[in-house]
Design a protein around this motif. Structure first.
Motif, PDB file in Angstrom:
ATOM      1  N   TYR A 102       0.803  -1.228   0.000  1.00  0.00           N
ATOM      2  CA  TYR A 102       0.000   0.000   0.000  1.00  0.00           C
ATOM      3  C   TYR A 102       0.839   1.283   0.000  1.00  0.00           C
ATOM      4  O   TYR A 102       0.311   2.360   0.269  1.00  0.00           O
ATOM      5  CB  TYR A 102      -0.943   0.008   1.209  1.00  0.00           C
ATOM      6  N   HIS A 103       2.128   1.182  -0.261  1.00  0.00           N
ATOM      7  CA  HIS A 103       2.970   2.392  -0.217  1.00  0.00           C
ATOM      8  C   HIS A 103       4.082   2.267  -1.261  1.00  0.00           C
ATOM      9  O   HIS A 103       5.115   1.647  -1.005  1.00  0.00           O
ATOM     10  CB  HIS A 103       3.545   2.526   1.208  1.00  0.00           C
ATOM     11  N   THR A 104       3.851   2.848  -2.457  1.00  0.00           N
ATOM     12  CA  THR A 104       4.884   2.854  -3.500  1.00  0.00           C
ATOM     13  C   THR A 104       4.883   4.205  -4.211  1.00  0.00           C
ATOM     14  O   THR A 104       3.857   4.874  -4.308  1.00  0.00           O
ATOM     15  CB  THR A 104       4.663   1.738  -4.562  1.00  0.00           C
ATOM     16  N   HIS A 105       6.054   4.588  -4.694  1.00  0.00           N
ATOM     17  CA  HIS A 105       6.209   5.886  -5.376  1.00  0.00           C
ATOM     18  C   HIS A 105       6.540   5.699  -6.856  1.00  0.00           C
ATOM     19  O   HIS A 105       7.072   4.663  -7.261  1.00  0.00           O
ATOM     20  CB  HIS A 105       7.338   6.691  -4.708  1.00  0.00           C
ATOM     21  N   THR A 106       6.234   6.734  -7.626  1.00  0.00           N
ATOM     22  CA  THR A 106       6.561   6.743  -9.058  1.00  0.00           C
ATOM     23  C   THR A 106       7.276   8.052  -9.401  1.00  0.00           C
ATOM     24  O   THR A 106       7.534   8.875  -8.531  1.00  0.00           O
ATOM     25  CB  THR A 106       5.294   6.665  -9.937  1.00  0.00           C
TER      26      THR A 106
ATOM     27  N   ASP B 197       2.206   8.661  -4.218  1.00  0.00           N
ATOM     28  CA  ASP B 197       3.275   9.655  -4.331  1.00  0.00           C
ATOM     29  C   ASP B 197       3.151  10.723  -3.240  1.00  0.00           C
ATOM     30  O   ASP B 197       2.105  10.872  -2.620  1.00  0.00           O
ATOM     31  CB  ASP B 197       3.272  10.253  -5.741  1.00  0.00           C
ATOM     32  N   HIS B 198       4.245  11.463  -3.048  1.00  0.00           N
ATOM     33  CA  HIS B 198       4.291  12.468  -1.988  1.00  0.00           C
ATOM     34  C   HIS B 198       3.369  13.647  -2.291  1.00  0.00           C
ATOM     35  O   HIS B 198       3.233  14.059  -3.443  1.00  0.00           O
ATOM     36  CB  HIS B 198       5.718  13.011  -1.833  1.00  0.00           C
ATOM     37  N   GLY B 199       2.785  14.223  -1.239  1.00  0.00           N
ATOM     38  CA  GLY B 199       1.915  15.388  -1.372  1.00  0.00           C
ATOM     39  C   GLY B 199       2.649  16.598  -1.937  1.00  0.00           C
ATOM     40  O   GLY B 199       3.882  16.667  -1.903  1.00  0.00           O
TER      41      GLY B 199
ATOM     42  N   VAL C 254      -2.194   8.800  -1.763  1.00  0.00           N
ATOM     43  CA  VAL C 254      -1.186   9.857  -1.632  1.00  0.00           C
ATOM     44  C   VAL C 254      -0.494   9.629  -0.289  1.00  0.00           C
ATOM     45  O   VAL C 254      -1.135   9.178   0.660  1.00  0.00           O
ATOM     46  CB  VAL C 254      -1.822  11.271  -1.577  1.00  0.00           C
ATOM     47  N   GLU C 255       0.785   9.937  -0.236  1.00  0.00           N
ATOM     48  CA  GLU C 255       1.452  10.023   1.061  1.00  0.00           C
ATOM     49  C   GLU C 255       1.479  11.510   1.413  1.00  0.00           C
ATOM     50  O   GLU C 255       2.394  12.239   1.037  1.00  0.00           O
ATOM     51  CB  GLU C 255       2.876   9.441   1.009  1.00  0.00           C
ATOM     52  N   ALA C 256       0.426  11.940   2.099  1.00  0.00           N
ATOM     53  CA  ALA C 256       0.252  13.360   2.380  1.00  0.00           C
ATOM     54  C   ALA C 256       1.209  13.822   3.470  1.00  0.00           C
ATOM     55  O   ALA C 256       1.684  13.033   4.289  1.00  0.00           O
ATOM     56  CB  ALA C 256      -1.187  13.621   2.810  1.00  0.00           C
TER      57      ALA C 256
ATOM     58  N   SER D  15       6.640  -1.463   1.438  1.00  0.00           N
ATOM     59  CA  SER D  15       7.996  -1.338   0.879  1.00  0.00           C
ATOM     60  C   SER D  15       8.451   0.112   0.815  1.00  0.00           C
ATOM     61  O   SER D  15       9.626   0.397   0.887  1.00  0.00           O
ATOM     62  CB  SER D  15       8.036  -1.931  -0.532  1.00  0.00           C
ATOM     63  N   ASP D  16       7.499   1.070   0.649  1.00  0.00           N
ATOM     64  CA  ASP D  16       7.864   2.453   0.372  1.00  0.00           C
ATOM     65  C   ASP D  16       8.822   2.475  -0.829  1.00  0.00           C
ATOM     66  O   ASP D  16       9.802   3.229  -0.837  1.00  0.00           O
ATOM     67  CB  ASP D  16       8.503   3.093   1.612  1.00  0.00           C
ATOM     68  N   ALA D  17       8.529   1.640  -1.827  1.00  0.00           N
ATOM     69  CA  ALA D  17       9.424   1.490  -2.981  1.00  0.00           C
ATOM     70  C   ALA D  17       9.533   2.797  -3.760  1.00  0.00           C
ATOM     71  O   ALA D  17       8.535   3.427  -4.086  1.00  0.00           O
ATOM     72  CB  ALA D  17       8.903   0.387  -3.901  1.00  0.00           C
ATOM     73  N   HIS D  18      10.763   3.211  -4.040  1.00  0.00           N
ATOM     74  CA  HIS D  18      11.000   4.355  -4.920  1.00  0.00           C
ATOM     75  C   HIS D  18      11.534   3.873  -6.261  1.00  0.00           C
ATOM     76  O   HIS D  18      11.896   4.664  -7.124  1.00  0.00           O
ATOM     77  CB  HIS D  18      11.945   5.367  -4.266  1.00  0.00           C
ATOM     78  N   GLN D  19      11.630   2.561  -6.412  1.00  0.00           N
ATOM     79  CA  GLN D  19      11.962   1.965  -7.714  1.00  0.00           C
ATOM     80  C   GLN D  19      11.172   0.667  -7.835  1.00  0.00           C
ATOM     81  O   GLN D  19      10.940  -0.014  -6.829  1.00  0.00           O
ATOM     82  CB  GLN D  19      13.457   1.719  -7.836  1.00  0.00           C
TER      83      GLN D  19
HETATM   84 ZN   LIG Z   1       6.993   7.078   0.925  1.00  0.00          ZN
END
Ligand SMILES: [Zn+2]
Ligand SMILES: [Zn+2]
Length: 244
Positions: free
Chosen positions: A7-11, A39-41, A79-81, A212-216
């Protein structure tokens, strides 16, 4: 224990390396049933946050396109606000919260505050907390107050990396989260959580999310550390929102 969702991944819409489709492809490849794009707020500075809330509409259409390619993966928009004041304001407007499947909130550095005084308090409290016990206590109080207020005011599903970089009162935050149905994150990217903090939070009845808070894309679904830690703390799958 089986983890079925990340439930926590970034693009690239914030500072991740892959596209929505890349993250979903990885989720499909490793057999995840669900993935959220979070993604980040927009108040995250230095290009870390999304450029504007309108990016969420674009992300939604990319999610629909990716879901068509990988129909077995349920793709959620989140969103990760950022918390932008001690009162618990966040950088996602109510009309956009309504469009989301998932709202994550966390404390971060380099966030543009609502009011300078709030930001000054929080930034100063954070950076100077090593100086005196008094400042350290103040930082902890302010950080906790900001997060508890945010949890009480908004429909938050997950508080991301609680205690990472910003000292908090774990018990007080966990109690607020339990009352509001928000989960405490065990973040396998930052690895800040300890067995003792997990036990303290679990005693308040809060649920957990391992993310994971995956950034890739290659890190999507990287849960191993979190599963190990949860096991050490005696958590059962029923206490983890993305486990069975
Ligand atoms: Zn994050
Ligand atoms: Zn974060």
């Amino acid at each position: 224990m089986e983890l079925f969702a990340d439930y926590h991944t970034h693009t690239r819409h914030s500072h991740g390396k892959g596209t929505v489709l890349d993250n979903v492809a990885r989720a499909a490849q490793i057999g995840l049933e669900e993935i959220a794009i979070t993604d980040h707020g927009p108040r995250h500075m230095l290009g870390i946050g999304i450029r504007s809330l309108a990016v969420l509409d674009k992300t939604r259409s990319e999610i629909e396109a990716a879901a068509a390619v990988y129909p077995h993966v349920k793709v959620k928009l989140g969103v990760e606000a950022n918390v932008t004041s001690i009162r618990g304001d966040i950088d996602v407007a109510p009309e956009y919260i309504e469009k989301l499947d998932l709202l994550l909130v966390g404390l971060h550095l380099m966030v543009k505050p609502e009011q300078w005084l709030d930001g000054l308090n929080r930034a100063a409290a954070h950076f100077l907390r090593g100086l005196t016990p008094g400042l350290k206590r103040k930082a902890r109080l302010l950080n906790t107050e900001a997060l508890v207020n945010a949890v009480n005011r908004h429909p938050i599903q997950i508080v991301t990396h609680p205690g990472h970089r910003f000292d908090i009162d774990t018990r007080a935050l966990a109690r607020a989260c339990a009352a509001r149905g928000a989960a405490f994150e065990i973040n396998t990217s930052h690895q800040h959580m300890t067995v003792s903090l997990i036990k303290t939070a679990a005693n308040e009845g809060v649920k957990f999310a391992i993310s994971s808070d995956a950034h890739q894309p290659s890190r999507v679904g990287d849960f191993a550390y979190g599963v190990w830690l949860a096991g050490q703390a005696g958590l059962t799958p029923e206490m983890i929102v993305n486990a069975r």
